[in-house]
Design a protein around this motif. Structure first.
Motif, mmCIF file in Angstrom:
data_model
loop_
_atom_site.group_PDB
_atom_site.id
_atom_site.type_symbol
_atom_site.label_atom_id
_atom_site.label_comp_id
_atom_site.label_asym_id
_atom_site.label_seq_id
_atom_site.Cartn_x
_atom_site.Cartn_y
_atom_site.Cartn_z
ATOM 1 N N GLY B 443 18.861 7.743 -40.119
ATOM 2 C CA GLY B 443 19.979 8.120 -40.960
ATOM 3 C C GLY B 443 19.636 9.330 -41.792
ATOM 4 N N GLY B 444 20.578 9.746 -42.601
ATOM 5 C CA GLY B 444 20.342 10.907 -43.456
ATOM 6 C C GLY B 444 21.642 11.262 -44.124
ATOM 7 N N LEU B 445 21.563 12.180 -45.077
ATOM 8 C CA LEU B 445 22.777 12.525 -45.814
ATOM 9 C C LEU B 445 23.738 13.293 -44.936
ATOM 10 C CD1 LEU B 445 21.266 13.416 -49.270
ATOM 11 C CD2 LEU B 445 22.603 11.396 -48.619
ATOM 12 N N SER B 446 23.185 14.136 -44.111
ATOM 13 C CA SER B 446 24.037 14.862 -43.170
ATOM 14 C C SER B 446 23.481 14.592 -41.783
ATOM 15 C CB SER B 446 23.968 16.359 -43.458
ATOM 16 O OG SER B 446 22.660 16.804 -43.163
ATOM 17 N N LEU B 447 24.278 14.940 -40.807
ATOM 18 C CA LEU B 447 23.816 14.702 -39.451
ATOM 19 C C LEU B 447 22.590 15.559 -39.150
ATOM 20 C CD1 LEU B 447 24.657 12.761 -37.321
ATOM 21 C CD2 LEU B 447 26.021 14.539 -36.255
ATOM 22 N N ASP B 448 22.570 16.770 -39.723
ATOM 23 C CA ASP B 448 21.414 17.644 -39.520
ATOM 24 C C ASP B 448 20.140 16.984 -40.046
ATOM 25 O OD1 ASP B 448 22.690 19.608 -38.268
ATOM 26 O OD2 ASP B 448 22.832 20.984 -39.996
ATOM 27 N N GLU B 449 20.282 16.450 -41.235
ATOM 28 C CA GLU B 449 19.118 15.820 -41.839
ATOM 29 C C GLU B 449 18.695 14.609 -41.022
ATOM 30 O OE1 GLU B 449 19.195 15.068 -46.221
ATOM 31 O OE2 GLU B 449 18.482 13.086 -45.614
ATOM 32 N N ALA B 450 19.693 13.836 -40.586
ATOM 33 C CA ALA B 450 19.377 12.649 -39.802
ATOM 34 C C ALA B 450 18.646 13.036 -38.514
ATOM 35 C CB ALA B 450 20.659 11.889 -39.486
ATOM 36 N N ASP B 788 22.808 -1.412 -40.713
ATOM 37 C CA ASP B 788 23.207 -1.343 -42.104
ATOM 38 C C ASP B 788 22.108 -0.905 -43.051
ATOM 39 O OD1 ASP B 788 25.630 -1.965 -41.353
ATOM 40 O OD2 ASP B 788 25.544 -4.111 -41.869
ATOM 41 N N SER B 789 20.927 -1.420 -42.833
ATOM 42 C CA SER B 789 19.867 -1.079 -43.782
ATOM 43 C C SER B 789 18.579 -0.825 -43.014
ATOM 44 C CB SER B 789 19.657 -2.245 -44.746
ATOM 45 O OG SER B 789 19.457 -3.418 -43.990
ATOM 46 N N PRO B 790 17.659 -0.103 -43.624
ATOM 47 C CA PRO B 790 16.399 0.185 -42.947
ATOM 48 C C PRO B 790 15.713 -1.096 -42.516
ATOM 49 C CG PRO B 790 16.601 1.491 -44.931
ATOM 50 C CD PRO B 790 17.735 0.539 -44.941
ATOM 51 N N ARG B 791 15.156 -1.073 -41.365
ATOM 52 C CA ARG B 791 14.471 -2.273 -40.872
ATOM 53 C C ARG B 791 13.536 -1.889 -39.740
ATOM 54 N NH1 ARG B 791 18.988 -5.934 -39.731
ATOM 55 N NH2 ARG B 791 20.111 -4.610 -41.183
ATOM 56 N N ASP B 792 12.624 -2.782 -39.473
ATOM 57 C CA ASP B 792 11.746 -2.610 -38.325
ATOM 58 C C ASP B 792 11.490 -4.012 -37.809
ATOM 59 O OD1 ASP B 792 9.871 -2.070 -36.450
ATOM 60 O OD2 ASP B 792 8.470 -1.018 -37.790
ATOM 61 N N GLU B 793 12.186 -4.395 -36.770
ATOM 62 C CA GLU B 793 12.102 -5.794 -36.350
ATOM 63 C C GLU B 793 12.140 -5.889 -34.839
ATOM 64 O OE1 GLU B 793 15.538 -7.252 -38.323
ATOM 65 O OE2 GLU B 793 16.932 -6.278 -36.967
ATOM 66 N N VAL B 794 11.686 -6.995 -34.340
ATOM 67 C CA VAL B 794 11.743 -7.213 -32.899
ATOM 68 C C VAL B 794 12.836 -8.238 -32.622
ATOM 69 C CG1 VAL B 794 10.494 -8.074 -30.891
ATOM 70 C CG2 VAL B 794 9.332 -6.629 -32.573
ATOM 71 N N LEU B 795 13.742 -7.862 -31.741
ATOM 72 C CA LEU B 795 14.891 -8.708 -31.443
ATOM 73 C C LEU B 795 14.791 -9.206 -30.008
ATOM 74 C CD1 LEU B 795 17.528 -6.131 -32.702
ATOM 75 C CD2 LEU B 795 16.625 -8.044 -34.010
ATOM 76 N N ASP B 813 16.140 5.821 -42.871
ATOM 77 C CA ASP B 813 16.884 7.009 -43.281
ATOM 78 C C ASP B 813 15.977 8.017 -43.978
ATOM 79 O OD1 ASP B 813 16.491 5.636 -45.548
ATOM 80 O OD2 ASP B 813 18.613 5.088 -45.848
ATOM 81 N N GLN B 814 14.708 7.842 -43.746
ATOM 82 C CA GLN B 814 13.712 8.776 -44.295
ATOM 83 C C GLN B 814 12.809 9.223 -43.162
ATOM 84 O OE1 GLN B 814 13.230 9.544 -47.588
ATOM 85 N NE2 GLN B 814 15.067 8.385 -48.126
ATOM 86 N N PRO B 815 12.217 10.374 -43.291
ATOM 87 C CA PRO B 815 11.208 10.719 -42.294
ATOM 88 C C PRO B 815 9.968 9.875 -42.515
ATOM 89 C CG PRO B 815 11.318 12.397 -43.994
ATOM 90 C CD PRO B 815 12.413 11.417 -44.284
ATOM 91 N N PRO B 816 9.193 9.652 -41.474
ATOM 92 C CA PRO B 816 7.975 8.867 -41.649
ATOM 93 C C PRO B 816 7.005 9.614 -42.542
ATOM 94 C CG PRO B 816 8.001 9.904 -39.504
ATOM 95 C CD PRO B 816 9.320 10.186 -40.126
ATOM 96 N N LEU B 817 6.154 8.884 -43.188
ATOM 97 C CA LEU B 817 5.189 9.526 -44.088
ATOM 98 C C LEU B 817 4.003 10.065 -43.299
ATOM 99 C CD1 LEU B 817 5.170 6.944 -46.992
ATOM 100 C CD2 LEU B 817 6.235 9.210 -46.952
#
Ligand code: SF4
Lengths: 891, 1065
Positions: B443-450, B788-795, B813-817
């Motif tokens: 995600g991101g504020l704009s599509l470019d950022e995303a 909906d929200s940031p997550r990292d899960e196995v489905l 919605d953030q770049p990885p550190l």
């Protein structure tokens, strides 16, 4: 007389045997000897070899078979390939066969017919013989009629094909003897078609003849012929060690060429002279250019045994394009292209200037017009134009072909070579040396064209020129290069005559080596097989393919020490190549290439910082920024480098092509002009536009045509739409147009500009309007941009200069739709309110920016990269807006 | 999979006992179809079929090469078959057509020497042709053309026409058939009329008066449309039609009539527009016709055929010449074809013409048909498949892990464009992987950022996967596939940032890259340094690397920066920083050197020289070096056809069109991630595949003029009533047809992309809170992803066949550190910098005696005249039949040698007689040994000298050498010149001595015109020892140093005051 056949595999010492016999004879003052070879290169090579033994002898003792038969064959002379082509063209037209109707006019068709005629004739099959044995093939009869017609024209015009001359020579030798020649050796031949055999047979009647043949060449059919002639076979006893074989795989042909260069450099460093190295090529079009470039890059002197096209040589291009320019009525673009090729003007500022001036005023024609553009009417450029003007009168001439040929041979006088540089290198010297060869061949072409044309009846330049151009197109050019210590670049067939210590064979991929042979469109293999049955030795595609194998075997055995075979894994399009199937039998493990570069001739330093700090230049900047337009400030704000490029360096590109001249700037100018005029004296806007547009079109030499019309309509529509638009209550205002202003922002900066329109209402409210000939979308963006200068500074200007306090400022978008966007005190046309502190803020920012400029800050830093696309400096600034995706970096 | 035994379906597929039945092998992804094809071929041959009697067609050159190679491996033991395989018909369809046409060029009516134009050349020809066509039609019908321009909603229809033209040819349609196409049925006037009448006549039982009023108004307005005299009026009336249904009485007959009327009137504009622009549309076809003519003509002149021509001419050949067709048909017992689903109409027709019934063996997979934009018609395959005598389905997949296949099927289940087809995992993997499929949503504020975030997340995963314990994934095992190349730069940036090596192919922007830009502008600068933009680019680039201050100084120096540079003199030196000045001076000199060679050497050589002269970084490892190489290759090819100015011009045009560039050859050794479009990944497979930027579709807008095989040519026009755009009936129909096709193809493209993965598949996309589009939508829906929200899960998900599979979902919605700086890349192979060899021994191996003599007189004159072959003065125009001085001389010599001369010049006869009557002539008559025209070779100090002694003889105990001269000189001048010839005669004497073993006694120069005989002293002077001169001569050639000898002879020299720098007076 004894006739014997000396056979043996490559390296069995056949040539050495022959040369020794010849030397022996000369040493014992026996001069009735003759060594005949197939090619001039080989003849020269053997001549030198014998001369270096300390012998002095008449040159013709070693010569080509063609040269040898000259004195026996007499007239008529052998027809040159290019002339044969022209004659075949005529024969095709005369024969007028329905089978050929669709292809008769295509250039490749006559070439294909000429080639097949050449092949048949070489095999001793003239049209009569073909007629007797015509195989059953759909196009056979039609071909035969063209062949007959060709023979007829050749006879009428006094030409002979090579085979005919061989046969004539054979007959004479048979009857009259060899004129004192007692011993004849023939070395280096491969195919020996029937007419050549006839000469050999005749020689055998009167002299002691020895013929050498490689094992792969002495096929069954040929052996049969020779036995029938009484030849007795002997085997050459020598033996040569097989060279060490290496296989190299490169990713592409560039890598492959570099690898070869690298290995040659290594060899040279180890003390091997270049002349002991050869490169064998099968697919010349692919490899010659890349090897030329690469070897030159690595400073490896090389001699290419390949022809190039005469018509592509610069000297000849100069002549041909001058004639074309004349025939075009001196169309300026065509003429300029020709003049640019004049050798003395390759690096001439006067020519460069002239080039641009012509570009600005194109299209046009006539030499007078060109001369009018000259700055120096007495200068060398003027003389050049005068000299080409001398051929103008040719257009009206009607002459015999021979007279035309003479005329065209005087054309070379237009070509005046440039003075060679004082410090030339050998490559450059070779280029200079090539000029006269090319010009001589051009002269020759003129004569040949004349000889191919009907000698009766005068003709105009058009007809002669067409013939001459064909000859020039087909005539091969091989540049003289007699250097001693060079790497030899040879074609696979040529290489059969060579033996060198170190040899490279490149391009070993399917389709190149072996090349794929297609069946002949006139006589496919079935037809050829039946010709063979009739004793005519023409080859089938299958046989051509087995010759490929022989060529390959020969290529890899040319080396005495080291043979390096190579192939590129991918072709130019990135598709994988299939390595030559010939490699399969050798079972070699491929080595990879090592990346290599020549030592650069200068060292790159870190780029200088993009800033101006030299005090004098800063003073200049200060001077140049005492008066600025709002747009200049905006430009600097968008990107300091953009400002630097367009306002300080004021970079001028090359003149736009005619069809590009109506660009968005030119359109904007016209629209502004129309609106200004329309407000001053209202009339029907369409008619007004038509007038102004036409004026501007003529002034800027914008060509009429579809693009112009399209833009014209669009502009006219836009203006009409604007005129009809009622959004702006025009009648409520009094308008002033194109108001110029200038005012000081502080003691060191004055703002100057021109306001498109100032509208004042009866109540004194004043609005500033600025037309934008761009799409509405851009207008919206402008509005969003709070940091702009134009609007606030215009407001300030209005206040200060026009003495009115404006109630608002609007941009008027005109393209596609009429749109207003702006700022206003009172709510009006959905304008934004005038921001607080707007003017003061703008002034502050302006002063700040000017300070930055004056401090020499010019580094590229675009505020909005999307606008970079429209920036004139986008190539200069080294900012990449679009990253090239074609290939990424490999760190 | 060579060692893997065949599955039962594969065995059925390669069974040749049914070879007289048309066969269709439906081969799913990874089902080993190449192996099957090769095996089928092999079995045919083993069953006695001659390899030359099998026609095998592949989709790409590469596939053809592969097949040949594999066949060769299969048969390598059998030399006979191998030899026949060399001539076998294994190629692409285009390759087959080219061979067919070449071997039958005359019957086919094509140039026997035709070359196949590459994409770029056909593009160039097409551009020039369409411009010429439009101009021509414009000139002939200005008014109509203006109307056309006015009518078309986008006036720039030329490009659209060119693509439509391609499509027309791909569909094997003639322009006549195109012109004859009738519009699809739209709303007709009769229908409208009838409806109006019915509405008008409806009794309106139970309607209120105001409702009746409304009906009457409606009828009136509708009638106004019907009464309009022109379509334009009708459109205007239609624009005024209000047709408010709300005021009518609902659920009545009248109401439904009004409804029907409304619907009809909604459709009517298409009909009206079609009617309104009938003539303009005809004109469009006329432009196409004209374009066709011009384009064909130009190709003919250039002797080229484009790819479409190959097929078109081949079809025509087979259709028009029954004998050829019969022969070709009889030539092939079997036709084997790969990727049949990507065939277009023209190709299908061609295949119909070459194959006999029951002899066709086609392999394909409708689900992998992705070449609609190249006019492929998957329908062709579908029909064949459903009718073929034999149909075999290969369902086992030997490529991917089963979890990946389950993921593919889960997504495909919801995709309407994918035909249901089972994928059965057939490959076993040593190492298990717990999760093989991932989805990344950024995600991101704009599509470019995303998108930036997505690219970084992908980069992060790439790094993680290379570090994963237990697996041995290298960068080159991974591919990032995208649909739209616009997103590539985001990924490139992220990879640069993370230090990930990558190779991108098939992208745009090639000409915008810094390196190519530098080189292109360098060529422009060489063409004309007055182009200040180009000059500034070059000067700022590493080619010169001068400072911006220096540029400003150049500007201040004069009206044009180029002129200032070229004329830069020492006076200007104080103006510049010392370093800048020396850089500028050096560059000026280099530029001069390149410019004087510009027309003589190919452009790549100029560029190479520049790169090396300037130390431009361009080697493996340098930024953009593959681009540089590619540009150099382009330059090399162009140099064979055009002048520098033309090339520069072409570059500008090409760049303006921002073309997509074909692949550069990949570097073998590169351990790099492959970034590519899905289309270019077809036929490839990778252990790890990222299908990225799933949200980003491609522009599927219909161009202003479009073509479909079914409907013909459609266009979008300006509605004269509203000024807005409106389709005509053709375009309207094409639009909905195209939409359907494109949706289906989009589904298939995703299917192809996902099935490239062997071990691990990552699906990634970006969103900025808004609605998802393109593939992302389908993927999110079919996999039921919660973003909906940031997550990292196995489905856990369930495939259509009920099997479960695991999916890792990463929403961020953030770049990885901590992405940057993790450069794990092995250092590139070191580049060897070679010192250039010294080229010694560059003198010629041979020389003429005349040249040596000339050299002895003045090395510079020798250089100019003999070495370089230059002429000092203009040649005079000879009159017909007149001999040149040289020809005249030759004639005299020939006469004196006793050779036969036809039509000798009377003056030549006279001079020959002068000699014969003279004392030397008479002595020669008496001599016991005479040699005339002694054309000899002799080696002196490693040079082979060639000379011609006019005459030597032994008489009266003397060995005498004679040289005739035919110069027009006075006796006095003859004496002056004699000295120039001394060396020549001494060399002759040397030769004669070596032949006879005796030193010649005397030598004479006989000037025939003034009849003056001069003896030459054969005793060598100190300066003119022949061996020394030859030695100096070689030295001069080797060093290219030819000093001037300024003396009285300069007055006779044609080079004085011109090519020779001498100022001798
Ligand atoms: S292209 Fe962009 S970065 Fe470059 S100078 Fe122009 S505005 Fe600045």
């Amino acid at each position: 007389m004894p006739v014997r056949l000396l056979t043996g595999p490559a390296g069995s010492g056949k040539t050495a045997f022959v040369v020794e016999r010849l030397i022996e004879a000369l040493r014992s003052n026996r001069y009735g000897v003759q060594l005949l070879v197939p090619t001039a290169t080989l003849a020269e090579h053997l001549q030198n070899r014998v001369a270096r033994e300390g012998l002095v002898f008449r040159r013709h003792l070693i010569q080509t078979l063609s040269g040898f038969i000259d004195r026996w064959a007499g007239d008529p002379p052998q027809v040159a390939d290019a002339v044969l082509y022209l004659i075949v063209e005529e024969a095709v037209a005369r024969a007028n066969r329905p089978e050929f109707r669709r292809v008769a006019g295509l250039p490749g068709f006559s070439a294909a017919v000429a080639r097949t005629i050449g092949e048949f004739s070489a095999a001793g099959c003239d049209s009569r013989r073909l007629g007797e044995h015509l195989p059953d093939s759909p196009l056979g009869a039609a071909f035969l009629s063209v062949y007959r017609e060709t023979d007829r024209i050749l006879k009428r015009q006094g030409w002979a094909l090579r085979a005919e001359r061989l046969e004539r020579a054979a007959a004479r030798i048979r009857n009259e003897g060899t004129g004192g020649i007692e011993t004849v050796w023939l070395d280096g031949f491969h195919a020996l078609p029937d007419p050549e055999l006839a000469v050999i047979e005749a020689l055998g009647d009167h002299a002691d003849v020895t013929l050498t043949l490689g094992d792969t060449d002495a096929g069954e059919a040929l052996r049969g012929r020779l036995w029938a002639m009484g030849f007795e076979e002997e085997r050459a006893a020598g033996h040569r060690e097989a060279p060490e074989l290496t296989l190299v795989r490169a990713s592409g042909i560039e890598r492959e060429a570099e690898e070869i260069a690298r290995r040659i450099v290594d060899e040279a460093a180890a003390g091997r002279p270049f002349r002991e190295i050869g490169i064998i090529i099968r697919a010349a079009e692919t490899y010659v250019p890349v090897l030329r470039a690469t070897l030159e890059r690595f400073a490896i002197p090389a001699r290419f045994y390949f022809d190039s096209e005469l018509g592509r040589h610069a000297a000849v291009r100069f002549l041909t394009s001058t004639v074309d320019a004349m025939l075009s009525g001196w169309d300026h673009a065509t003429t300029l292209a020709a003049l640019r090729l004049a050798p003395r003007f390759a690096d001439s500022p006067a020519m460069d200037r002239f080039d641009f001036r012509v570009g600005e005023l194109a299209p046009d024609s006539g030499l007078g017009g060109l001369k009018a553009l000259l700055e120096d009417v007495e200068g060398p450029l003027a003389h050049l134009i005068d000299s080409v003007a001398t051929i103008e009168e040719w257009r009206s001439f009607e002459m015999q072909p021979a007279d035309w040929a003479l005329r065209f041979r005087s054309l070379r006088n237009l070509f005046r070579a440039a003075r060679p540089p004082e410090r030339a290198d050998h490559e450059l010297a070779l280029l200079w040396r090539g000029q006269s060869t090319a010009l001589d061949l051009f002269d020759q072409a003129a004569s040949e064209a004349a000889q191919a044309l009907d000698p009766e009846g005068p003709l105009g330049i058009g007809e002669f020129w067409r013939a001459l151009k064909s000859v020039v197109r087909l005539k091969p050019l091989r540049l003289e290069d007699g250097r001693r210590n060079v790497v030899h670049i040879l074609s696979a067939p040529e290489a059969r005559q060579w033996v060198l210590p170190v040899v490279f064979v490149c391009g070993l991929v399917e389709g190149q080596f072996p090349q794929f042979h297609l069946e002949d469109p006139f006589f496919p293999d079935a037809a050829r097989t039946s010709l063979q049955a009739a004793g005519i030795r023409v080859r089938t595609a299958r046989e051509f393919e087995s010759e490929e194998r022989a060529l390959f075997d020969s290529a890899i055995t040319r080396a005495t020490e080291q043979a390096t075979l190579s192939y590129p894994e991918f072709d130019a399009g990135g598709e994988g190549n299939l390595p030559s199937l010939f490699l399969e039998g050798l079972a070699l493990e491929a080595e990879e290439t090592c990346p290599v570069r020549p030592q650069p001739r200068s060292v790159l330093t870190a780029p200088p910082p993009p800033v101006i700090h030299e005090p004098q230049l800063l003073a200049t900047l200060r001077l140049k920024t005492t008066r600025l337009a709002p747009t200049a400030l905006e430009s600097y704000q968008q990107c300091p480098f953009q400002y630097f490029g367009s306002h300080l360096l004021r970079l001028q590109p090359r003149p736009a092509r005619p069809e590009e001249r109506l660009d968005f700037r030119a359109q904007g100018k016209i629209v502004h002009a129309v609106l200004a005029a329309w407000y001053r004296s209202p009339e029907e806007i369409g008619a007004l536009f038509d007038r102004i547009f036409e004026e501007s079109r003529e002034q800027n030499r914008i060509p009429t045509g579809y693009h112009t019309e399209r833009l014209r309509q669009a502009m006219r529509d836009d203006l009409e739409r604007f005129a009809a638009d009622a959004t702006w209550p025009r009648l409520n205002f009094r308008s002033r147009m194109e108001e110029k202003f200038e005012f000081p922002l502080n003691e060191s900066l004055r703002i100057a500009g021109r306001i498109d329109r100032v509208d004042t209402a009866a109540d004194g409210r004043t609005y500033i309007l600025d037309y934008k000939y761009s799409a509405a979308q851009r207008l919206k963006e402008m509005l969003k941009n709070g940091d702009q200068f134009q609007a606030p500074l215009y407001l300030m200007a209005a206040e200060k200069v026009l003495g009115a306090k404006p109630a608002g400022v609007f941009y008027v978008g005109l393209k596609g739709v009429v749109a207003y966007a702006g700022w206003s005190e009172a709510p009006f046309l959905e304008a934004d309110p005038i921001p607080e502190e707007w003017l003061a803020g703008a002034a502050r920012r302006a002063l700040h920016l000017v300070e930055e400029i004056r401090q020499g800050r010019i580094a590229a830093a675009p505020l909005n990269t999307r606008q970079c696309r429209l920036c004139d400096s986008r190539d200069v600034c080294r900012i990449e807006v679009i990253r090239p995706a074609a290939a990424g970096g490999i760190p | 999979m060579n060692d893997v035994p065949f599955t039962s379906n594969q065995l059925r597929a390669v069974d040749v006992s049914d070879r007289y039945l048309d066969t269709c092998v439906v081969a799913g992804p990874g089902s080993g179809k190449t192996t099957v094809l090769v095996e089928y071929f092999r079995r045919l041959v083993e069953d006695g079929v001659d390899p030359l009697r099998i026609l095998a067609i592949t989709f790409t050159e590469k596939a053809a090469g592969n097949m040949r190679k594999r066949l060769n491996e299969v048969f390598h033991q059998n030399t006979g078959t191998c030899a026949r395989l060399e001539r076998a018909w294994v190629s692409t369809l285009d390759g087959f057509c080219a061979r067919l046409l070449r071997e039958n060029s005359v019957v086919a009516g094509v140039d026997p020497e035709f070359a196949v134009a590459d994409e770029r050349e056909s593009w160039r020809l097409a551009q020039a042709s369409i411009a010429a066509a439009v101009t021509a039609v414009f000139e002939e019908h200005p008014a109509a053309m203006r109307a056309l321009i006015r009518g078309l909603s986008s006036a720039d229809f030329a490009q659209a026409l060119v693509s439509a033209y391609d499509a027309v040819r791909g569909a094997a349609m003639t322009l006549e058939a195109l012109a004859a196409k009738q519009p699809p049925i739209g709303a007709t006037f009769d229908e409208v009329e009838n409806t109006i009448v019915a509405l008008r006549d409806d009794p309106l039982a139970g309607w209120k008066p105001e409702q009746r009023l409304q009906r009457n108004l409606m009828v009136k307005e509708a009638e106004a449309i019907m009464e309009a005299h022109t379509p334009a009026d009708a459109l205007r009336a239609l624009d005024r039609y209000s047709g408010n249904l709300r005021k009518l009485k609902q659920a009545t007959r009248g109401y439904s009539l009004a409804e029907r009327l409304r619907d009809l009137l909604k459709e009517l504009p298409y009909t009206l527009i079609t009617e309104q622009y009938r003539r303009e549309r005809e004109l469009l076809v006329e432009v196409l016709r004209r374009f066709d003519l011009i384009y064909r003509k130009r190709k003919q002149q250039a002797g080229v055929l484009d790819f479409a021509d190959l097929e078109e001419h081949a079809v025509r050949l087979l259709e028009e010449s029954p004998q050829t067709r019969a022969r070709v048909e009889a030539q092939f017992d079997h036709v084997v074809m790969d990727e049949f689903q990507d065939t277009n109409g023209q190709q299908a027709r061609l295949l119909d013409l070459v194959r006999r019934p029951g002899r066709f063996y086609a392999v394909g997979d409708i689900n992998q048909s992705i070449y609609g934009f190249r006019h492929a018609e998957p329908e062709v395959f579908r029909q064949y498949r459903d009718q073929a005598g034999r149909r075999i389905e290969l369902t086992d997949n030997f490529r991917s892990r089963k979890e990946i296949l389950r993921a593919v099927q889960t997504v495909a289940k919801h995709a309407a464009g994918i035909e249901p087809h089972r994928l059965i995992a057939g490959r076993s993997f040593e190492q298990p992987r717990s999760v093989c499929v991932e989805a990344i949503a950024a995600g991101g504020l704009s599509l470019d950022e995303a998108l930036g975030n997505e690219a970084r997340l992908v980069a992060r995963r790439i790094l993680e996967l290379t570090e994963e314990t237990g697996s041995r994934f290298a960068f080159q095992d991974m591919a990032v596939l995208v649909r739209n190349t616009e997103v590539l730069s985001s990924f490139a940036n992220a990879f640069d940032e993370a230090g990930i090596p990558y190779v991108v192919n098939r992208g745009k922007g090639f000409y915008e890259g810094r390196e190519v830009n530098d080189l292109a502008h360098l060529l422009r600068t060489i063409a004309n340094p007055r182009d200040e933009i180009s000059l500034a680019v070059v000067l700022r680039s590493p080619l010169a690397q001068v400072s911006d201050e220096a540029l400003l100084e150049l500007r201040i120096l004069g009206e044009n920066m180029g002129t200032s540079l070229v004329g830069l003199s020492h006076d200007a030196r104080p103006q510049f920083e010392a370093e800048d000045f020396s850089k500028l001076s050096r560059f000026r000199d280099l530029l001069h050197g390149w410019r004087i060679r510009r027309e003589h050497v190919s452009f790549d050589r100029l560029l190479f020289a520049a790169l090396d002269d300037c130390g431009y970084p361009c080697e493996p490892g340098a930024r953009g070096w593959t681009n540089i190489e590619k540009f150099l290759a382009q330059a090399r090819r162009a140099a064979a056809r055009m002048s520098l100015d033309e090339f520069v011009e072409e570059l500008a045009l090409v760049r303006a069109s921002n073309p997509r560039e074909p692949d550069a050859p990949p570097e073998r050794s590169a351990n790099a991630v492959n970034v590519m479009t899905v289309h270019s990944a077809k036929g490839l497979e990778f252990p790890i595949v990222f299908v990225s930027a799933l949200h980003k579709g491609v522009d599927t807008n219909l161009p202003v003029v479009a073509f479909s095989r079914r409907f013909g040519l459609g266009a979008r026009w300006r509605n004269p009533a509203t000024g807005e755009d409106k389709d005509d009936l053709f375009q309207h129909a094409i639009r909905s047809e195209r939409k359907k096709q494109e949706d289906a193809e989009s589904d298939r493209l995703l299917y192809v992309a996902m099935t490239r993965a062997e071990q691990h598949l990552v699906l990634s996309f970006s969103h900025a809170g808004r609605k998802l589009g393109n593939w992302a939508k389908g993927v999110v829906n079919s996999l039921d992803l919660n973003l909906d929200s940031p997550r990292d899960e196995v489905l856990t998900r369930t495939a259509p066949d009920g099997q479960e599979w695991k999916l890792r979902l990463l929403v961020a919605d953030q770049p990885p550190l901590g992405l940057a700086g993790q450069v794990l890349v092995p250092a590139p192979e070191p580049v060897e910098r070679v010192a250039l060899p010294a080229a010694t021994g560059q003198q010629d191996t041979k020389a003429t005696v005349t040249a040596i003599a000339a050299f002895a007189k003045c090395p510079r004159e020798y250089y100019l005249r003999h070495y370089l072959g230059l002429e000092g003065r203009a040649r005079k125009l000879e009159a017909a039949g007149e001999l040149s001085a040289a020809e005249f001389g030759t004639q005299v010599h020939a006469l004196l040698a006793g050779s036969l001369v036809s039509n000798p010049d009377p003056e030549a006869l006279r001079l020959a007689d002068v000699f014969r009557q003279g004392p030397l002539g008479r002595r020669a008559e008496r001599a016991k040994r005479v040699e005339r025209e002694f054309d000899f070779l002799m080696a002196v100090d490693d040079v082979v000298l060639r000379g011609q002694v006019d005459l030597w003889f032994e008489e009266g105990g003397e060995l005498v050498i004679v040289d005739y001269k035919t110069d027009s000189v006075t006796p006095l001048e003859a004496h002056q010149r004699a000295g120039d010839y001394a060396l020549q005669l001494r060399l002759y004497a040397m030769a004669v001595e070596r032949v006879t073993g005796r030193t010649p006694d005397r030598a004479w120069l006989d000037f025939l015109r003034p009849n003056t005989v001069i003896e030459v002293d054969l005793a060598p002077s100190l300066v003119d020892v022949p061996e020394h001169v030859v030695h100096d001569f070689q030295q001069a050639q080797a060093r290219l140093e030819f000093p001037l000898v300024e003396a009285a002879h300069c007055h006779r020299c044609a080079f004085l005051h011109d090519l020779c720098p001498s100022a001798y007076r």
